[in-house]
Design a protein around this motif. Structure first.
Motif, PDB file in Angstrom:
ATOM      1  N   VAL A 206      16.126 -83.279  28.601  1.00  0.00           N
ATOM      2  CA  VAL A 206      16.443 -82.977  27.091  1.00  0.00           C
ATOM      3  C   VAL A 206      15.311 -81.920  26.381  1.00  0.00           C
ATOM      4  CG1 VAL A 206      16.417 -83.925  24.793  1.00  0.00           C
ATOM      5  CG2 VAL A 206      17.421 -85.030  26.688  1.00  0.00           C
ATOM      6  N   ILE A 207      14.039 -82.227  26.803  1.00  0.00           N
ATOM      7  CA  ILE A 207      12.998 -81.146  26.117  1.00  0.00           C
ATOM      8  C   ILE A 207      13.220 -79.814  26.838  1.00  0.00           C
ATOM      9  CG2 ILE A 207      10.506 -80.664  26.365  1.00  0.00           C
ATOM     10  CD1 ILE A 207      10.058 -83.775  26.231  1.00  0.00           C
ATOM     11  N   LYS A 208      13.526 -79.648  28.115  1.00  0.00           N
ATOM     12  CA  LYS A 208      13.680 -78.431  28.981  1.00  0.00           C
ATOM     13  C   LYS A 208      14.680 -77.586  28.279  1.00  0.00           C
ATOM     14  CE  LYS A 208      14.260 -76.513  33.729  1.00  0.00           C
ATOM     15  NZ  LYS A 208      15.564 -75.632  33.212  1.00  0.00           N
ATOM     16  N   ARG A 209      16.058 -78.325  28.176  1.00  0.00           N
ATOM     17  CA  ARG A 209      17.057 -77.715  27.513  1.00  0.00           C
ATOM     18  C   ARG A 209      16.770 -77.403  26.289  1.00  0.00           C
ATOM     19  NH1 ARG A 209      22.667 -80.602  28.289  1.00  0.00           N
ATOM     20  NH2 ARG A 209      23.265 -78.858  27.181  1.00  0.00           N
ATOM     21  N   PHE A 210      16.165 -78.210  25.412  1.00  0.00           N
ATOM     22  CA  PHE A 210      15.589 -78.018  24.100  1.00  0.00           C
ATOM     23  C   PHE A 210      14.895 -76.628  23.944  1.00  0.00           C
ATOM     24  CE2 PHE A 210      13.668 -78.008  20.028  1.00  0.00           C
ATOM     25  CZ  PHE A 210      14.121 -78.546  19.150  1.00  0.00           C
ATOM     26  N   LYS A 211      14.033 -76.327  24.780  1.00  0.00           N
ATOM     27  CA  LYS A 211      13.224 -75.011  24.922  1.00  0.00           C
ATOM     28  C   LYS A 211      14.121 -74.006  24.981  1.00  0.00           C
ATOM     29  CE  LYS A 211       8.621 -77.149  26.282  1.00  0.00           C
ATOM     30  NZ  LYS A 211       7.968 -77.299  27.361  1.00  0.00           N
ATOM     31  N   GLU A 212      15.107 -74.331  25.927  1.00  0.00           N
ATOM     32  CA  GLU A 212      15.959 -72.931  26.470  1.00  0.00           C
ATOM     33  C   GLU A 212      16.946 -72.624  25.489  1.00  0.00           C
ATOM     34  OE1 GLU A 212      15.241 -74.082  31.274  1.00  0.00           O
ATOM     35  OE2 GLU A 212      17.093 -74.368  30.323  1.00  0.00           O
ATOM     36  N   GLU A 213      17.762 -73.659  24.944  1.00  0.00           N
ATOM     37  CA  GLU A 213      19.005 -73.496  24.388  1.00  0.00           C
ATOM     38  C   GLU A 213      18.786 -73.794  22.733  1.00  0.00           C
ATOM     39  OE1 GLU A 213      22.097 -76.151  26.167  1.00  0.00           O
ATOM     40  OE2 GLU A 213      21.014 -76.065  27.845  1.00  0.00           O
ATOM     41  N   VAL A 214      17.719 -74.248  22.198  1.00  0.00           N
ATOM     42  CA  VAL A 214      17.676 -74.642  20.480  1.00  0.00           C
ATOM     43  C   VAL A 214      16.533 -73.555  20.144  1.00  0.00           C
ATOM     44  CG1 VAL A 214      17.108 -76.009  18.709  1.00  0.00           C
ATOM     45  CG2 VAL A 214      18.604 -76.866  20.714  1.00  0.00           C
ATOM     46  N   MET A 215      15.410 -73.745  20.862  1.00  0.00           N
ATOM     47  CA  MET A 215      14.268 -72.976  20.285  1.00  0.00           C
ATOM     48  C   MET A 215      14.595 -71.494  20.109  1.00  0.00           C
ATOM     49  SD  MET A 215      11.848 -75.049  19.622  1.00  0.00           S
ATOM     50  CE  MET A 215      10.265 -74.224  19.352  1.00  0.00           C
ATOM     51  N   THR A 216      15.413 -71.103  21.222  1.00  0.00           N
ATOM     52  CA  THR A 216      15.803 -69.564  21.118  1.00  0.00           C
ATOM     53  C   THR A 216      16.859 -69.129  20.041  1.00  0.00           C
ATOM     54  OG1 THR A 216      17.489 -69.989  22.886  1.00  0.00           O
ATOM     55  CG2 THR A 216      15.095 -69.486  23.643  1.00  0.00           C
ATOM     56  N   LYS A 217      17.454 -70.040  19.546  1.00  0.00           N
ATOM     57  CA  LYS A 217      18.743 -70.018  18.591  1.00  0.00           C
ATOM     58  C   LYS A 217      18.521 -70.384  17.237  1.00  0.00           C
ATOM     59  CE  LYS A 217      22.130 -70.438  22.236  1.00  0.00           C
ATOM     60  NZ  LYS A 217      23.239 -71.242  22.934  1.00  0.00           N
ATOM     61  N   LEU A 218      17.318 -70.920  16.724  1.00  0.00           N
ATOM     62  CA  LEU A 218      16.931 -71.358  15.517  1.00  0.00           C
ATOM     63  C   LEU A 218      17.267 -70.382  14.483  1.00  0.00           C
ATOM     64  CD1 LEU A 218      13.390 -72.941  16.084  1.00  0.00           C
ATOM     65  CD2 LEU A 218      15.693 -74.062  15.894  1.00  0.00           C
TER      66      LEU A 218
END
Length: 376
Positions: A206-218
């Motif tokens: 989840v943390i890995k995907r969060f960095k890739e898919e959420v942090m980049t789209k804030l």
């Protein structure tokens, strides 16, 4: 232990006032004489349910209050607590079922007091709020109409706070606040509390995907002020009888504004969905009913909807990892800290096993059914 761990440990070091100490403070700071007092469950602050004696000055006022003693760490940020108090007053004036904030004898909303803990003297901010009636959602059966109303409530809170202004509002920008959904990567410091097992593997994914898919789209999400903790113990419900004799539930209180911060509309939706899943017999379906209620006020954009699954998983991870870590620090508070974990790991694993596409299909189809008037 890293500096971050030390800070978290200190923050979770709850005040340890006795009932007698609390009673003395209620009288000396707020001018009320206590007739009865007992502790309430809490995370890192200390709370007491207080009954006061009637006097000629309080014949028409309430007799039940919640006395809140902030942790040592939280007490270092009086601006933040002041803003929280003013948000509560603002929302109450707007018609939300919020506790009233009581003024001190010096006409302030908080007071910084020195408390002898036995080994040292510590400073704590104290507040007094009116006691709200009702039972927490955790104690009643949850049905789709109530889930829908909770979703509407979450969206209406954020929408109303668009108009809130305060000179110290910037205090809600808490860059390293562990409970802000934006800060999911901070969980890496606490993964050791999980040991080596599938739960840890899921959190790491989840943390890995969060960095890739959420942090980049804030930048694609719409910003707002979040309550940030509409959980199954922070929403109070009262019941009444319908014309057919069935129980009808309505929200009678919204508690705990201590996790407020700047975030995004989709954060509030995700956090609310996650906590309503905890108490539902059909947790995956519950998310669709909450989403429908939220979107009846604030429809999510395509980018926000696309992040919802991962954000709900992320909030599960925040709650479960910090609870496990906190239990190592404070095993005496285990029953309260592990309430979410009783079913939380099971729900998170179910979401992961089903996969994003399957979960989204249930959520989005359930939400869509409200538009046609045929609720799933």
């Amino acid at each position: 232990m890293s500096s971050g761990d030390c800070q978290q440990s200190e923050a979770l070091a709850k005040p340890t006032l006795s009932e007698e100490q609390a009673s003395v403070l209620v009288e000396s700071v707020f001018g009320f004489r206590v007739s009865k007092i007992h502790p309430l469950p809490s995370y890192d602050d200390q709370n007491f349910h207080v009954h006061i004696l009637r006097t000629k000055d309080t014949t028409d006022g309430p007799t039940e209050y919640v006395f809140k003693i902030s942790s040592t760490e939280a007490s270092k940020n009086p601006d933040l607590i002041e803003v929280q108090n003013h948000i509560m007053m603002f929302l109450k004036a707007a018609g939300f079922p919020i506790a009233s904030v009581c003024r001190t004898k010096g006409d302030h909303t908080t007071s910084l007091v020195s408390i002898d803990s036995g080994s040292e003297i510590k400073s704590h901010l104290v507040r007094l709020l009116t006691y709200l009636p009702g039972r927490p959602i955790a104690e009643i059966p949850i049905h789709p109409p109530l889930l829908y109303e909770i979703g509407r409530l979450a969206a209406n809170l954020d929408r109303t706070l668009e108009k809130f202004q305060h000179p110290k509002l910037s205090s809600l920008h808490q860059e390293n606040f562990i409970w802000n959904l934006k800060n999911v990567p901070l969980l890496e410091k606490y993964l050791h509390a999980l040991g080596q097992n599938r739960n840890r593997e899921i959190v790491e994914q989840v943390i890995k995907r969060f960095k890739e898919e959420v942090m980049t789209k804030l930048s694609h999400f719409r910003e707002c002020i979040n309550h940030g903790d509409l959980n199954d113990h922070n929403i109070l419900i009262e019941s009444s009888k319908s014309a057919s004799g069935d129980a009808v539930y309505q929200v009678s209180g919204i508690l705990d504004f201590g996790d407020m911060s700047y975030g995004y509309y989709v954060f509030e939706a995700a956090i609310t969905i996650m906590y309503m899943m905890i108490e539902s017999k059909f947790p995956i379906q519950a998310g669709g009913h909450v989403l429908a209620g939220f979107e009846s006020v604030i429809p999510l954009t395509a980018a926000e909807r696309g992040a919802l699954f991962l954000l709900v998983c992320s909030r599960f991870c925040q709650s479960l990892v910090i609870a496990a870590y906190s239990c190592q620090l404070h095993p005496e508070n285990k029953d309260y800290l592990m309430m979410t974990a009783k079913t939380g790991w099971k729900h998170l694993q179910q979401m992961f096993d089903m996969g994003q596409e399957a979960v989204e299909e249930i959520w989005f189809e359930t939400a869509k059914s409200y538009e046609s008037g045929v609720t799933m």
